[in-house]
Design an enzyme around this catalytic site. Sequence first.
Site: not given
Length: 378
Positions: A36, A32-33
């Site tokens: 980003h 997920h990170e």
Amino acid sequence: MEFFTSFFSTDSLLVGTIIPFLFVLTVVVFVHEMGHYLVGRWCGIGVKAFSIGFGPELFGFTDRRGTRWKLSAIPLGGYVKFTGDMSASSQPDPEATEHLTAEELKVAFHTQPVWKRAATVFAGPLFNFFLTIAVFAVMFGFYGRYVLEPSVADVQPDSPAAMAGFEPGDRFVSVDGTTVRTFGDVQRLVSGRAGDELTFVVRRGEQEVELVARPRVSEQKDALGNTVKLGVIGVVTDETVGQPRLIEYGPLESVGEAVRETGYAIYRTGQFLKRFVAGREDRCQLGGPVRIADMAGKAAQLGFEWLVQLVALLSVGIGILNLLPIPPLDGGHLVFYAIEAVMRRPVSERVMDAVYRVGLFAVLAFMGFVFWNDLFGC
């Protein structure tokens, strides 16, 4: 020696539960990170820190771009801190912005066009969905899938199916307008619709017959031994009627099937949340870190492939939850960016701060709710 052996055995709390839980959560959070991070870098945004976990740093390093990569003490999430942020939730820091150099201002998150900020924020949940697709594609490619024909072998007495007029030998064609290919498709479409009136089209001999049934709630055990409540209509199949077979997939076919499977998981999760908000789902079906840790331990005992499947399903859930329009979740940011795109100016800091406070309270309340469910409520 006995203590050492029991402490590190597969049945121990450390090896049997904590390590599988940390593996599952770390993989999902990291992907997920990383979404980003990668899209933010692609958009030319500076990154100050990439953290797995919150709180004090346990260890880390700084790369040549000045990004601090670290593992933090509380392993219940993570964050990417961009240039100009005052916190892990990517809120702007006016005081810090005043002290940024001209070069730093060029790469600060909040000086970027709204489309770059939106793309960077949306990338986190998107990468969660990509992770699920990748896992399913590998599983389908290596193991294939066993399926049953969508045919009825028997109808349980006094069941919704019996009252609707189902008969042994009926073959499902569609459920509420959705065409079905396997008996598993029927189960999926019915399981999340307890109490809803569904229209079934079945082939009976040379004719197609339309039947209406309302699934009832049934408590069952899933593969990990958890009690789940599903909608059922009371039809069963067997090897004679269902004709079980293994479908094998090539590389492209496995990806296509993985996309469909991920789409169903997204749909089913969204359907559950919608029904939960409406008070039509059992609150005990929601769990937090304790429930996830328990499931990770059970999955690890069944084998590594079960643990990886749990990663895929949890990744979908994390992706969807982060898209909810609630600050400080990613969906909350996207709502602000949408408003900014329409109004051609950012939302005022006063309004944004007030909404963030309400959103943060809602998120903390939800976390407290699932913790209560884990420990005392269910």
